[in-house]
Design an enzyme around this catalytic site. Structure first.
Site: not given
Ligand code: GLC
Length: 565
Positions: A100, A207, A258, A332-333
């Site tokens: 990640d 990310d 993402e 996880h979010d």
């Molecule tokens: C992404 C991650 C999240 C994190 C954010 C900032 O959305 O999945 O958990 O807080 O990025 O890195």
């Protein structure tokens, strides 16, 4: 056939939130050796790719999404030798590790940021620093450069008195945004990828990678919004990604980005192989079907018409233009999807199996988030003190500032917290759910006494067994991996999502047509169904209730019918 199908069509990914998966040393926090000890469980499920959330050195202000050093392992999670052992053992079981990469920002404890704070020009240019007014002071810094809001609440700018400058942080104040317009930053990022490639890593998640390119010139968001239009899918994002992929040596790797608040057109470019960017994209529009007015912190029941439209747009749209979706409900979010879109009080099993049936049979690469395959739910927390996440804690206050009572604010946080998905993996029914011999960093959900791996393994009627079946289908039926997808018309106003997959020249004995029907409600639904020739391929109630041209869908039933002859 979609050009990504041959490479990715029959792969299934599994996401590990390392803090909460398995602790091996009793400190209450999951770690790399813990993952290694559970590889047989994952191999038994049948997954190919293991996305592990960040385990790099970090002050853990955002649980590792605030990186201090991209080339090392945080002692909290183990050592480089532990990582290498995990990678070796995974490979033996046919599983690849997906790292990640948090490249939009670093922690403010990163060496680069420290040197920027010390006034070194080279490193000031790594971040988005903007001069403050000449008369700004710590007590009275004046207005920040723009009105943009951080994703975790509050201004996206922080004033640094000793520099008399502001820096941009789209997330926590300890997560400073990098300046990707600076070629030195792009060099650093490519070199980090080469470092991990040399260690044999061939899969990466990026990310919030569609936020790396910001519009030049700082402007207020005239809509009073958070400023996202100035940095989402920004002006140079495709160019920077192509460069990163080429120079990082990752073209041909399995990669997923993402993509926050993105568009279909951009995701086609991110994932169509002709562009040499990434191989798959996570987009989130389907997970906003229960946001009132698009606001995560305003609850409404799920709008099924909206959900259906989003799925249709993204499935058919990516297919038409050779893009490739990552398929998921959970990470996880996000709160647990069975709690959110089903009814876990009255129909826990059906709710927990309806959702994956709906997405695993679509075109794309399914991602399973730890515990989802057991039917884990949102935890039964009753007090804000049980929450750990920076965003949840901030919003508990912000919602009260907006006029909600403490009870109302708590209710919203309970439904929307990222911690809903972060409670320890439920391995067994013991006090700490088999997660740790110490005290878990966040509470275990009360229902671990009956929702747990020990209870489900070997039970053919478990949620776990159902996931095994879905994964096996993707590998066994070419139509799932490679077929075309088309949504059916005519279901607006009903709780049903229905689509079909078709495969020309399907191999002898395998399906050439599959129809998937999902009932997102607790009430029975009757449809006229000219499906006499079909057989049940998979269903969370077993065989479909088909009679005299009518199909009855039971509460939260999902069924796939197949034509083989
Ligand atoms: C992404 C991650 C999240 C994190 C954010 C900032 O959305 O999945 O958990 O807080 O990025 O890195």
């Amino acid at each position: 056939m979609n050009p990504r199908a041959s490479e990715l069509g029959n792969k299934v990914a599994y996401q590990i939130y390392i803090r909460s998966f398995q602790d091996s040393d009793g400190d209450g926090i999951g770690d790399l050796r813990g993952i290694t000890s559970r590889l047989d469980y994952l191999a038994g499920l049948g997954v190919d790719l293991l996305w592990i959330t960040p385990f790099f050195p970090s002050p853990q202000a955002d649980n590792g999404y605030d990186v201090t050093d991209y080339r090392a392992i945080d002692p909290l999670f183990g050592t480089m030798a532990d990582f290498e052992e995990l990678a070796r053992e995974a490979k033996v079981r046919g599983i690849s590790l997906m790292l990640d990469m948090v490249f939009n920002h670093t922690s403010t404890t990163h060496e680069w940021f420290k040197r920027a704070l010390a006034g070194e020009d080279r490193y000031l240019a790594y971040y988005k620093f903007v001069d403050a007014a000449p008369d700004a002071t710590e007590d009275n810094p004046g207005e920040p450069p723009t009105n943009w809001q951080s994703k975790f609440g509050g201004s996206a700018w922080e004033y640094v008195p000793q520099l008399n400058k502001w820096y941009l942080h789209l997330f926590d104040v300890t997560q400073a945004d990098l300046d990707w317009d600076n070629p030195d930053v792009r060099d650093e990022m490519a070199s980090i990828l080469r470092f991990w490639r040399k260690k044999g890593v061939d899969s990466f998640r990026f990310d919030v990678v569609n936020l790396i390119s910001k519009v030049e010139g700082w402007q207020d968001d005239p809509t009073g919004g958070d400023g996202r239009q100035f940095y989402t899918d920004g002006p140079h994002v495709h160019e920077y990604l192509q460069e990163l992929v080429e120079r990082g040596g990752i073209d041909g790797c399995v990669t997923v980005g993402e993509m926050s608040s993105t568009t279909l057109e951009n995701c086609v470019r991110y994932t169509n192989p002709a562009h040499h960017e990434l191989s798959q994209a996570f987009s989130f529009h389907h997970l906003k079907a229960d946001y009132a007015g698009g606001d995560k912190w305003a609850l409404q029941p799920m709008d099924i018409d909206q959900l259906r439209t989003v799925f249709r747009t993204w499935q058919e749209g990516m297919q038409e233009q050779d893009g490739w979706n990552a398929l998921f409900w959970s990470n996880h979010d996000q709160p647990r999807p069975n709690s959110r879109f089903g009814n876990t009080d009255t129909h826990w099993y059906a709710s927990s199996t309806l959702l994956p049936t709906c997405t695993h049979l679509m075109q794309g690469t399914p991602y399973i988030y730890q515990g989802e395959e057991l039917g884990m739910t949102n935890p039964d927390f009753t007090s804000i003190d049980q929450y750990r996440d920076v965003e949840s804690i901030n919003y508990f206050q912000i919602l009260q500032d907006r006029g909600l009572t403490a009870d109302e604010a708590f209710h919203v946080v309970h439904e929307r917290s990222r911690d809903d998905a972060r409670t320890p993996m439920q391995w067994d029914g013991s006090a700490t759910a088999g997660f740790t011999t110490g005290t878990p960093w966040i509470g275990v959900s009360g229902n671990h006494t009956w929702i747990n791996a020990a209870a489900e393994l070997g039970d053919q009627k478990s949620v776990y067994a159902y996931y095994q079946q879905l994964i096996a289908l993707r590998k066994g039926e070419p139509i799932i991996a490679e077929g075309e997808i088309r949504f059916f018309d005519g279901y607006e106003g009903t709780p049903i999502i229905a689509y079909e997959r078709t495969l020309e020249n399907a191999p002898e004995g395998s399906a050439w047509r599959v129809v998937v029907l999902c009932n997102f409600s607790g009430d029975e639904q009757q449809l006229s169904a000219p499906f006499d020739q079909a057989q049940t391929l998979v269903g969370n109630y077993g065989d479909a209730l088909l009679e005299a041209g009518k199909l009855t869908l039971r509460p939260y039933e999902a069924v796939a019918l197949a034509w083989n002859d």
